[in-house]
Motif scaffolding. Structure first.
Motif, mmCIF file in Angstrom:
data_model
loop_
_atom_site.group_PDB
_atom_site.id
_atom_site.type_symbol
_atom_site.label_atom_id
_atom_site.label_comp_id
_atom_site.label_asym_id
_atom_site.label_seq_id
_atom_site.Cartn_x
_atom_site.Cartn_y
_atom_site.Cartn_z
ATOM 1 N N ARG A 105 29.777 59.253 36.819
ATOM 2 C CA ARG A 105 30.077 57.582 36.788
ATOM 3 C C ARG A 105 30.876 57.317 38.260
ATOM 4 O O ARG A 105 31.182 58.140 38.850
ATOM 5 C CB ARG A 105 30.961 57.479 35.568
ATOM 6 N N PHE A 106 30.977 56.094 38.299
ATOM 7 C CA PHE A 106 31.701 55.728 39.490
ATOM 8 C C PHE A 106 32.587 54.465 38.877
ATOM 9 O O PHE A 106 32.294 53.887 37.918
ATOM 10 C CB PHE A 106 31.066 55.242 40.819
ATOM 11 N N ILE A 107 33.844 54.299 39.579
ATOM 12 C CA ILE A 107 34.609 53.484 39.099
ATOM 13 C C ILE A 107 34.904 52.349 40.322
ATOM 14 O O ILE A 107 35.140 52.859 41.541
ATOM 15 C CB ILE A 107 35.996 53.975 38.770
ATOM 16 N N VAL A 108 34.710 50.995 40.177
ATOM 17 C CA VAL A 108 34.915 49.916 41.208
ATOM 18 C C VAL A 108 36.073 49.194 40.744
ATOM 19 O O VAL A 108 36.132 48.735 39.562
ATOM 20 C CB VAL A 108 33.839 49.077 41.315
ATOM 21 N N GLU A 109 37.044 48.971 41.688
ATOM 22 C CA GLU A 109 38.101 48.128 41.317
ATOM 23 C C GLU A 109 37.941 46.522 42.174
ATOM 24 O O GLU A 109 37.460 46.627 43.248
ATOM 25 C CB GLU A 109 39.517 48.884 41.951
ATOM 26 N N PHE A 110 37.998 45.767 41.462
ATOM 27 C CA PHE A 110 37.773 44.019 41.863
ATOM 28 C C PHE A 110 39.009 43.714 41.976
ATOM 29 O O PHE A 110 39.898 43.831 41.080
ATOM 30 C CB PHE A 110 36.829 43.494 40.808
ATOM 31 N N ASP A 111 39.212 42.848 42.960
ATOM 32 C CA ASP A 111 40.402 42.013 43.403
ATOM 33 C C ASP A 111 40.483 40.963 42.223
ATOM 34 O O ASP A 111 39.447 40.444 41.370
ATOM 35 C CB ASP A 111 40.055 41.285 44.578
ATOM 36 N N ALA A 112 41.700 40.570 42.006
ATOM 37 C CA ALA A 112 41.927 39.582 40.921
ATOM 38 C C ALA A 112 41.205 38.330 41.127
ATOM 39 O O ALA A 112 40.849 37.569 40.132
ATOM 40 C CB ALA A 112 43.501 39.242 40.905
ATOM 41 N N ARG A 113 40.846 37.906 42.395
ATOM 42 C CA ARG A 113 40.028 36.795 42.636
ATOM 43 C C ARG A 113 38.727 36.704 41.712
ATOM 44 O O ARG A 113 37.929 35.812 41.304
ATOM 45 C CB ARG A 113 39.847 36.540 43.981
ATOM 46 N N ALA A 114 37.992 38.007 41.539
ATOM 47 C CA ALA A 114 36.950 38.033 40.901
ATOM 48 C C ALA A 114 36.880 38.555 39.326
ATOM 49 O O ALA A 114 36.244 38.748 38.754
ATOM 50 C CB ALA A 114 35.936 39.116 41.767
ATOM 51 N N ALA A 115 38.322 38.590 39.051
ATOM 52 C CA ALA A 115 38.480 39.284 37.437
ATOM 53 C C ALA A 115 37.651 38.315 36.437
ATOM 54 O O ALA A 115 36.953 38.988 35.644
ATOM 55 C CB ALA A 115 40.116 39.044 37.008
ATOM 56 N N ASP A 116 37.810 37.007 36.455
ATOM 57 C CA ASP A 116 36.876 36.085 35.385
ATOM 58 C C ASP A 116 35.529 36.667 35.424
ATOM 59 O O ASP A 116 34.815 36.693 34.357
ATOM 60 C CB ASP A 116 37.271 34.791 35.558
ATOM 61 N N GLU A 117 34.954 36.647 36.797
ATOM 62 C CA GLU A 117 33.521 36.674 36.629
ATOM 63 C C GLU A 117 33.089 38.175 36.238
ATOM 64 O O GLU A 117 32.118 38.458 35.668
ATOM 65 C CB GLU A 117 32.841 36.545 38.139
#
Length: 184
Positions: A105-117
């Motif tokens: 598996r891989f884990i990607v962290e997304f910035d809060a700006r993209a959270a809703d999407e």
């Protein structure tokens, strides 16, 4: 394409020669049981197994892109049975590519700006999503195809960062360094 479609639709044995560089020796023909034909990002991919008698015969299901095949021929007389356990959905991973199932598996962290999407999208049936108090979102996904995983992460620009595995993060860092060097 007609030959490929006919082989898949009629469960006919397909023979092809793997594509090789001009400097390499000419590879032997492969007898293949094409279980499914998939179009992914404009590329045609076959999912199936080598026919009995050849090297690696029937041992495991393979994913073979059309561009890796030459001299494709469909048998007029040889047929095969589709294994009862075969499920094409186990090999089609959406944006993450067409490949054999994987435990990695891989884990990607997304910035809060993209959270809703991010929270509103389903990238893979096996995804796991976690949200931090500051709004960042982490998504854990199956790592089935490294190139597709890199393309997926890069498609999010500066909104995404690979957390694990470190090897994937390093590969993305190298790609970004090479890209940045082209703009200096």
């Amino acid at each position: 394409l007609d030959e490929l479609f006919r082989a898949v639709a009629d469960l006919r044995v397909l023979r092809y020669r793997p594509r090789a560089r001009p400097s390499d020796p000419r590879p032997d023909r492969v007898a293949f049981h094409p279980y499914a034909m998939v179009v992914h990002r404009g590329a045609i991919v076959l999912i199936g197994a080598r026919a009995a008698g050849g090297a690696k015969a029937g041992l495991e299901i393979e994913v073979v892109p059309l561009e890796a095949m030459t001299e494709i021929r469909t048998s007029e007389t040889e047929h095969f049975e589709l294994p009862a356990t075969f499920d094409v959905s186990h090999y089609v991973h959406g944006e993450l590519g067409v490949a054999r199932p994987a435990r990695a598996r891989f884990i990607v962290e997304f910035d809060a700006r993209a959270a809703d999407e991010i929270k509103g999208r389903r990238f893979h049936p096996q995804q796991r999503v976690a949200t931090s108090p500051d709004g960042r979102v982490r998504v854990s996904l199956p790592l089935v195809d490294t190139r597709a995983a890199i393309a997926f992460v890069l498609s999010w620009g500066d909104l995404a960062r690979v957390v694990e595995p470190p090897e994937l993060a390093s590969e993305i860092s190298l790609v970004l360094d090479r890209a940045a060097a082209r703009y200096t």
